[in-house]
Write a protein that holds these residues in place. Structure first.
Motif, PDB file in Angstrom:
ATOM      1  N   LEU A   1       0.855  -1.295   0.024  1.00 35.87           N
ATOM      2  CA  LEU A   1       0.113  -0.040   0.029  1.00 35.87           C
ATOM      3  C   LEU A   1       1.035   1.347  -0.027  1.00 35.87           C
ATOM      4  O   LEU A   1       0.530   2.193  -0.740  1.00 35.87           O
ATOM      5  N   ILE A   2       1.838   1.432   0.857  1.00 41.12           N
ATOM      6  CA  ILE A   2       2.677   2.425   0.715  1.00 41.12           C
ATOM      7  C   ILE A   2       3.324   2.526  -0.399  1.00 41.12           C
ATOM      8  O   ILE A   2       3.679   3.594  -1.016  1.00 41.12           O
ATOM      9  N   ILE A   3       3.976   1.353  -1.195  1.00 41.99           N
ATOM     10  CA  ILE A   3       4.491   1.571  -2.214  1.00 41.99           C
ATOM     11  C   ILE A   3       3.739   2.156  -3.312  1.00 41.99           C
ATOM     12  O   ILE A   3       4.063   2.842  -4.520  1.00 41.99           O
ATOM     13  N   LEU A   4       2.410   1.626  -3.240  1.00 46.03           N
ATOM     14  CA  LEU A   4       1.388   1.920  -4.420  1.00 46.03           C
ATOM     15  C   LEU A   4       1.238   3.644  -4.295  1.00 46.03           C
ATOM     16  O   LEU A   4       1.051   4.186  -5.285  1.00 46.03           O
ATOM     17  N   PHE A   5       1.159   3.904  -3.190  1.00 43.09           N
ATOM     18  CA  PHE A   5       0.891   5.309  -2.756  1.00 43.09           C
ATOM     19  C   PHE A   5       1.916   6.306  -3.317  1.00 43.09           C
ATOM     20  O   PHE A   5       1.638   7.378  -4.026  1.00 43.09           O
ATOM     21  N   VAL A   6       3.199   5.912  -3.051  1.00 43.25           N
ATOM     22  CA  VAL A   6       4.519   6.495  -3.483  1.00 43.25           C
ATOM     23  C   VAL A   6       4.567   6.728  -4.867  1.00 43.25           C
ATOM     24  O   VAL A   6       4.686   7.756  -5.347  1.00 43.25           O
ATOM     25  N   THR A   7       4.341   5.619  -5.492  1.00 45.19           N
ATOM     26  CA  THR A   7       4.688   5.458  -6.758  1.00 45.19           C
ATOM     27  C   THR A   7       3.439   6.272  -7.761  1.00 45.19           C
ATOM     28  O   THR A   7       3.798   6.470  -9.043  1.00 45.19           O
ATOM     29  N   TYR A   8       2.248   6.763  -7.254  1.00 42.09           N
ATOM     30  CA  TYR A   8       1.597   7.623  -8.246  1.00 42.09           C
ATOM     31  C   TYR A   8       2.226   8.902  -8.732  1.00 42.09           C
ATOM     32  O   TYR A   8       1.948   9.365  -9.731  1.00 42.09           O
ATOM     33  N   LEU A   9       2.957   9.379  -7.820  1.00 40.84           N
ATOM     34  CA  LEU A   9       3.744  10.711  -8.415  1.00 40.84           C
ATOM     35  C   LEU A   9       4.863  10.534  -9.371  1.00 40.84           C
ATOM     36  O   LEU A   9       4.496  11.148 -10.372  1.00 40.84           O
ATOM     37  N   PRO A  10       5.640   9.390  -9.305  1.00 39.25           N
ATOM     38  CA  PRO A  10       6.486   9.277 -10.400  1.00 39.25           C
ATOM     39  C   PRO A  10       5.989   8.575 -11.692  1.00 39.25           C
ATOM     40  O   PRO A  10       6.151   9.059 -12.683  1.00 39.25           O
ATOM     41  N   THR A  11       4.596   7.963 -11.606  1.00 35.74           N
ATOM     42  CA  THR A  11       3.956   7.155 -12.503  1.00 35.74           C
ATOM     43  C   THR A  11       3.235   8.427 -13.308  1.00 35.74           C
ATOM     44  O   THR A  11       3.243   8.419 -14.651  1.00 35.74           O
ATOM     45  N   ALA A  12       2.600   9.485 -12.519  1.00 35.27           N
ATOM     46  CA  ALA A  12       2.243  10.485 -13.331  1.00 35.27           C
ATOM     47  C   ALA A  12       3.213  11.260 -14.087  1.00 35.27           C
ATOM     48  O   ALA A  12       2.755  11.817 -15.148  1.00 35.27           O
ATOM     49  N   ALA A  13       4.168  11.666 -13.512  1.00 33.79           N
ATOM     50  CA  ALA A  13       5.340  12.502 -14.177  1.00 33.79           C
ATOM     51  C   ALA A  13       5.692  11.623 -15.226  1.00 33.79           C
ATOM     52  O   ALA A  13       5.913  12.169 -16.306  1.00 33.79           O
ATOM     53  N   VAL A  14       5.868  10.251 -15.457  1.00 30.76           N
ATOM     54  CA  VAL A  14       6.469   9.539 -16.558  1.00 30.76           C
ATOM     55  C   VAL A  14       5.526   9.679 -17.541  1.00 30.76           C
ATOM     56  O   VAL A  14       5.600   9.849 -18.638  1.00 30.76           O
TER      57      VAL A  14
END
Length: 282
Positions: free
Chosen positions: A244-257
């Motif tokens: 859950l923590i990793i999913l939450f954190v990865t939305y910022l770089p995912t959106a940036a990519v």
């Protein structure tokens, strides 16, 4: 919609620093929309993660869930590509009820890119292991080179994703042409946007494994007899919380990519949204 005939090659070179900064600016300037559009995909990913832990021992269930894991990403990625490319102001729906033909096509393109990536891995591993048998010291460098080659090829083909998100008739061959001499620039922008978050996730995982997981091997003998499946199942709640923590954190770089890919797609192809025809009252 087909807004124009694609050019034969890249219209503009990719300015890596400018594109990376613009992608970050796009995300940070749209945080309320990002939160709203990421909510349902995040919850759906959490559900799939919760189901995946007890299914690890079942190959069929694990395979089905690994495919389903790309459904929430597709919902978010299609909407965020469209927002970036079409300068949309209102957040688009990312609930499962918004799923349509474009989402099916986008998911298929993701699967194709993954198949190319893993296919290159399987084929490339054969000469790496053959050479490594004769010169073992070269194995790490050879695998690193193989990984870089795999990332480069997928980067060259990645324009298929933003094009699909906006309904363009666009092929892998088009993407390969439009990224000629631009592949390493795309890879560089991708690394700039993801490496800091990758380091953060590594630190989070190291802290979690050191603090919340039980049964970690501490001796060579324990490591030799380590059963990863039992370890995951015995630490199910901790693994779920970490995911859950990793999913939450990865939305910022995912959106940036996603924003970066949309920006370079638009810059290299000269793509513009098709304007609705004007109507004449009379």
């Amino acid at each position: 919609m087909v807004s124009q005939i694609p050019p034969e090659q890249a219209v503009h070179d990719i300015p890596v620093k400018t594109v990376s900064g613009l992608a970050i600016k796009t995300v940070m300037g749209n945080l309320p929309a990002l939160t709203q559009m990421a909510l349902f995909p995040f919850l759906l990913s959490a559900l799939i993660s919760a189901l995946s832990i007890p299914s690890l021992g079942n190959a069929l269930s694990s395979w089905i869930l690994s495919i389903l894991a790309y459904v929430p990403h597709t919902l978010f990625a299609v909407a965020w590509h469209r927002r970036t490319l079409m300068n949309l102001q209102a957040p688009e729906s990312t609930s499962i009820t918004s799923w349509n033909r474009v989402h099916w096509q986008f998911l298929l393109k993701i699967i194709i890119l993954l198949a190319i990536f893993y296919g290159m891995s399987m084929i490339g591993s054969l000469p790496v292991l053959t050479i490594g048998a004769a010169i073992p010291s070269l194995v790490p460098l050879l695998f690193l080179g193989l990984m870089i080659a795999m990332i480069y090829v997928v980067a060259r083909l990645s324009f298929i994703l933003p094009a699909t998100a906006v309904g363009e008739k666009y092929t892998l061959n088009d993407s390969w042409k439009h990224t000629n001499n631009q592949g390493w620039r795309i890879v560089a922008a991708f690394l700039i946007l993801t490496i800091p978050f990758g380091i953060l996730m590594l630190l989070i995982a190291m802290f979690a494994f050191g603090s919340f997981f039980t049964g970690m091997p501490t001796t060579p003998e324990e490591a030799a007899n380590f059963n990863i499946l039992s370890f995951v199942q015995n630490n199910g709640p901790a693994f779920f919380f970490l995911q859950l923590i990793i999913l939450f954190v990865t939305y910022l770089p995912t959106a940036a990519v996603i924003s970066m890919l949309s920006i370079v797609f638009k810059g290299c192809t000269g793509w513009v949204p098709e304007q609705p025809e004007e109507t004449i009252d009379g």
